[in-house]
Design a protein around this motif. Structure first.
Motif, PDB file in Angstrom:
ATOM      1  N   ILE A  84       0.345  14.714  -9.547  1.00  0.00           N
ATOM      2  CA  ILE A  84       0.421  13.857  -8.373  1.00  0.00           C
ATOM      3  C   ILE A  84      -0.295  14.554  -7.223  1.00  0.00           C
ATOM      4  O   ILE A  84       0.104  15.654  -6.820  1.00  0.00           O
ATOM      5  CB  ILE A  84       1.891  13.565  -7.985  1.00  0.00           C
ATOM      6  CG1 ILE A  84       2.684  13.056  -9.199  1.00  0.00           C
ATOM      7  CG2 ILE A  84       1.939  12.574  -6.835  1.00  0.00           C
ATOM      8  CD1 ILE A  84       2.181  11.771  -9.781  1.00  0.00           C
ATOM      9  N   PRO A  85      -1.358  13.953  -6.665  1.00  0.00           N
ATOM     10  CA  PRO A  85      -2.064  14.597  -5.554  1.00  0.00           C
ATOM     11  C   PRO A  85      -1.179  14.695  -4.321  1.00  0.00           C
ATOM     12  O   PRO A  85      -0.305  13.851  -4.089  1.00  0.00           O
ATOM     13  CB  PRO A  85      -3.255  13.664  -5.300  1.00  0.00           C
ATOM     14  CG  PRO A  85      -3.390  12.852  -6.557  1.00  0.00           C
ATOM     15  CD  PRO A  85      -2.009  12.710  -7.101  1.00  0.00           C
ATOM     16  N   ALA A  86      -1.382  15.739  -3.524  1.00  0.00           N
ATOM     17  CA  ALA A  86      -0.665  15.879  -2.260  1.00  0.00           C
ATOM     18  C   ALA A  86      -1.020  14.711  -1.341  1.00  0.00           C
ATOM     19  O   ALA A  86      -2.085  14.101  -1.464  1.00  0.00           O
ATOM     20  CB  ALA A  86      -1.018  17.208  -1.600  1.00  0.00           C
ATOM     21  N   ALA A  87      -0.107  14.406  -0.426  1.00  0.00           N
ATOM     22  CA  ALA A  87      -0.276  13.330   0.560  1.00  0.00           C
ATOM     23  C   ALA A  87      -0.399  11.961  -0.094  1.00  0.00           C
ATOM     24  O   ALA A  87      -1.079  11.065   0.420  1.00  0.00           O
ATOM     25  CB  ALA A  87      -1.484  13.609   1.457  1.00  0.00           C
ATOM     26  N   SER A  88       0.256  11.773  -1.237  1.00  0.00           N
ATOM     27  CA  SER A  88       0.275  10.459  -1.886  1.00  0.00           C
ATOM     28  C   SER A  88       1.262   9.545  -1.163  1.00  0.00           C
ATOM     29  O   SER A  88       2.308   9.988  -0.705  1.00  0.00           O
ATOM     30  CB  SER A  88       0.666  10.579  -3.358  1.00  0.00           C
ATOM     31  OG  SER A  88      -0.358  11.201  -4.111  1.00  0.00           O
ATOM     32  N   GLU A  89       0.928   8.275  -1.079  1.00  0.00           N
ATOM     33  CA  GLU A  89       1.796   7.299  -0.430  1.00  0.00           C
ATOM     34  C   GLU A  89       2.324   6.304  -1.444  1.00  0.00           C
ATOM     35  O   GLU A  89       1.744   6.129  -2.526  1.00  0.00           O
ATOM     36  CB  GLU A  89       1.024   6.569   0.672  1.00  0.00           C
ATOM     37  CG  GLU A  89       0.592   7.464   1.829  1.00  0.00           C
ATOM     38  CD  GLU A  89      -0.077   6.685   2.935  1.00  0.00           C
ATOM     39  OE1 GLU A  89      -0.428   5.503   2.698  1.00  0.00           O
ATOM     40  OE2 GLU A  89      -0.244   7.244   4.041  1.00  0.00           O
ATOM     41  N   ALA A  90       3.421   5.647  -1.085  1.00  0.00           N
ATOM     42  CA  ALA A  90       3.984   4.609  -1.948  1.00  0.00           C
ATOM     43  C   ALA A  90       2.945   3.517  -2.180  1.00  0.00           C
ATOM     44  O   ALA A  90       2.234   3.112  -1.263  1.00  0.00           O
ATOM     45  CB  ALA A  90       5.233   4.025  -1.305  1.00  0.00           C
ATOM     46  N   GLY A  91       2.855   3.057  -3.411  1.00  0.00           N
ATOM     47  CA  GLY A  91       1.897   2.028  -3.766  1.00  0.00           C
ATOM     48  C   GLY A  91       0.596   2.561  -4.324  1.00  0.00           C
ATOM     49  O   GLY A  91      -0.191   1.789  -4.890  1.00  0.00           O
ATOM     50  N   ARG A  92       0.360   3.871  -4.177  1.00  0.00           N
ATOM     51  CA  ARG A  92      -0.860   4.454  -4.745  1.00  0.00           C
ATOM     52  C   ARG A  92      -0.824   4.303  -6.268  1.00  0.00           C
ATOM     53  O   ARG A  92       0.224   4.445  -6.904  1.00  0.00           O
ATOM     54  CB  ARG A  92      -0.978   5.921  -4.365  1.00  0.00           C
ATOM     55  CG  ARG A  92      -2.245   6.590  -4.882  1.00  0.00           C
ATOM     56  CD  ARG A  92      -2.421   7.982  -4.332  1.00  0.00           C
ATOM     57  NE  ARG A  92      -3.695   8.564  -4.750  1.00  0.00           N
ATOM     58  CZ  ARG A  92      -4.151   9.744  -4.323  1.00  0.00           C
ATOM     59  NH1 ARG A  92      -3.431  10.465  -3.468  1.00  0.00           N
ATOM     60  NH2 ARG A  92      -5.315  10.200  -4.745  1.00  0.00           N
ATOM     61  N   LYS A  93      -1.980   4.041  -6.871  1.00  0.00           N
ATOM     62  CA  LYS A  93      -2.053   3.827  -8.313  1.00  0.00           C
ATOM     63  C   LYS A  93      -2.942   4.878  -8.953  1.00  0.00           C
ATOM     64  O   LYS A  93      -4.062   5.112  -8.502  1.00  0.00           O
ATOM     65  CB  LYS A  93      -2.583   2.425  -8.614  1.00  0.00           C
ATOM     66  CG  LYS A  93      -1.638   1.318  -8.127  1.00  0.00           C
ATOM     67  CD  LYS A  93      -2.194  -0.061  -8.394  1.00  0.00           C
ATOM     68  CE  LYS A  93      -1.220  -1.125  -7.896  1.00  0.00           C
ATOM     69  NZ  LYS A  93      -1.734  -2.499  -8.111  1.00  0.00           N
ATOM     70  N   LEU A  94      -2.417   5.515  -9.990  1.00  0.00           N
ATOM     71  CA  LEU A  94      -3.156   6.503 -10.764  1.00  0.00           C
ATOM     72  C   LEU A  94      -3.384   5.950 -12.170  1.00  0.00           C
ATOM     73  O   LEU A  94      -2.559   5.184 -12.690  1.00  0.00           O
ATOM     74  CB  LEU A  94      -2.379   7.819 -10.832  1.00  0.00           C
ATOM     75  CG  LEU A  94      -1.970   8.425  -9.475  1.00  0.00           C
ATOM     76  CD1 LEU A  94      -1.133   9.674  -9.682  1.00  0.00           C
ATOM     77  CD2 LEU A  94      -3.197   8.734  -8.622  1.00  0.00           C
ATOM     78  N   ARG A  95      -4.475   6.324 -12.785  1.00  0.00           N
ATOM     79  CA  ARG A  95      -4.866   5.746 -14.075  1.00  0.00           C
ATOM     80  C   ARG A  95      -4.828   6.789 -15.191  1.00  0.00           C
ATOM     81  O   ARG A  95      -5.386   7.877 -15.056  1.00  0.00           O
ATOM     82  CB  ARG A  95      -6.276   5.162 -13.974  1.00  0.00           C
ATOM     83  CG  ARG A  95      -6.746   4.389 -15.213  1.00  0.00           C
ATOM     84  CD  ARG A  95      -8.161   3.874 -15.008  1.00  0.00           C
ATOM     85  NE  ARG A  95      -8.221   2.950 -13.894  1.00  0.00           N
ATOM     86  CZ  ARG A  95      -8.054   1.630 -13.995  1.00  0.00           C
ATOM     87  NH1 ARG A  95      -7.810   1.098 -15.190  1.00  0.00           N
ATOM     88  NH2 ARG A  95      -8.133   0.854 -12.943  1.00  0.00           N
ATOM     89  N   LEU A  96      -4.156   6.443 -16.278  1.00  0.00           N
ATOM     90  CA  LEU A  96      -4.183   7.239 -17.499  1.00  0.00           C
ATOM     91  C   LEU A  96      -5.048   6.486 -18.504  1.00  0.00           C
ATOM     92  O   LEU A  96      -4.619   5.490 -19.093  1.00  0.00           O
ATOM     93  CB  LEU A  96      -2.764   7.436 -18.047  1.00  0.00           C
ATOM     94  CG  LEU A  96      -1.807   8.260 -17.173  1.00  0.00           C
ATOM     95  CD1 LEU A  96      -0.390   8.216 -17.744  1.00  0.00           C
ATOM     96  CD2 LEU A  96      -2.287   9.690 -17.059  1.00  0.00           C
TER      97      LEU A  96
END
Length: 301
Positions: free
Chosen positions: A242-254
């Motif tokens: 999880i990158p630092a300074a992530s906010e709610a709603g951010r989407k990461l892809r696997l």
């Protein structure tokens, strides 16, 4: 057969919208999941939540259930099928129609109330969801919906169903899509059995095409500082940075962790930032230190 209040199970009002139903299901399924929860009776609560969601997420099922609930039944009341049923059912096109659940996950282990209401394992001539008094056509195929778990879709394999007083093993191809048919020759009431695939509700994943979406809860410090978190996928848990300074709603892809196909889908991990409830004086003091460090004007920033 005892009446079940599915709205009460999910903690919802009967006027709840689709998004509210989905949110309540996610929260409770995560809370009572047998792999996570240590609460007494968690497995039974998990099954009850799955059953309630399966009934309310589909507009046709929900309408049939609401019609019965409007009669004033309360949880535990004895229910008898109304004369003639509700009519309409799920059938059409001059074929027998049934709905079957198989393959584990959220699609199995439903109560007698659910099965009678929605006609699991019975033809359209019986059950609340059927057309009572209507005889089956002399010729023709039997059509049924087969709800399979996402795990079965991901891996492929065989599921066991019971229909027409028979037990059948059905091979489900890897990556099969909703709406596709599996034909079992000679296994219908008067001909072949046509199984229309649908995906059973899952407590951890939603489907978007061939992609699967998972909502990952994070503590505020994990979102702010970054973290490495174990994330479930249909192929097993993986570690996600999880990158630092992530906010709610951010989407990461696997990539490649969705449903099989050409090409295979991805898994989308949507971040949800939650504040853990303080349960000790030390935890309350930690929140007080955070408040002092960030000040009262943090919203303006």
């Amino acid at each position: 057969m005892q009446f079940k209040d599915y709205y009460e199970t999910l903690g919802l009002e009967p006027s709840a919208g689709e998004a509210e139903i989905k949110t309540a299901y996610r929260r409770l399924a995560r809370k009572y999941h047998p792999d996570v929860s240590k609460e007494a009776g968690a497995e039974e609560k998990f099954k009850a939540v799955n059953e309630a969601y399966e009934a309310l997420r589909d507009p046709q099922k929900r309408a049939a259930y609401d019609q019965l609930r409007a009669r004033g039944y309360r949880p535990g009341d004895e229910v008898q099928p109304p004369p003639g049923g509700f009519g309409g059912g799920y059938g059409g096109g001059g074929v027998d129609f049934e709905e079957i659940f198989a393959g584990g996950g959220a699609g199995g282990g439903f109560s007698d109330f659910f099965e009678n209401l929605f006609g699991r394992g019975r033809s359209a001539a019986g059950g609340f969801g059927g057309q009572a008094g209507r005889s089956a056509p002399p010729r023709g195929d039997t059509r049924a919906k087969l709800a399979v778990s996402l795990e079965t879709v991901y891996e492929g394999g065989s599921v066991r169903i019971s229909i027409n007083n028979k037990t059948l093993d059905v091979r489900v191809p890897k990556g099969i899509r909703p709406g596709q048919l599996i034909r079992l020759a000679g296994q219908g009431t008067h001909g072949d059995l046509l199984l229309e695939i649908e995906y059973a509700a899952h407590p951890q994943f939603e489907v978007d095409g061939r992609n699967v979406v998972h909502v990952l809860p994070l503590a505020p410090w994990e979102a702010a500082l970054g973290a490495t978190v174990s994330v479930p996928t249909l192929g097993g848990a993986v570690e996600l940075k999880i990158p630092a300074a992530s906010e709610a709603g951010r989407k990461l892809r696997l990539r490649g962790r969705g449903l099989p196909g050409s090409p295979s889908g991805d898994q989308i991990v949507e971040l949800e930032v939650l504040a853990p409830k303080p349960e000790s004086e030390a935890q309350r003091e930690a929140y007080q230190r955070l408040r002092a460090a960030f000040g009262e004007d943090w919203r303006r920033d």
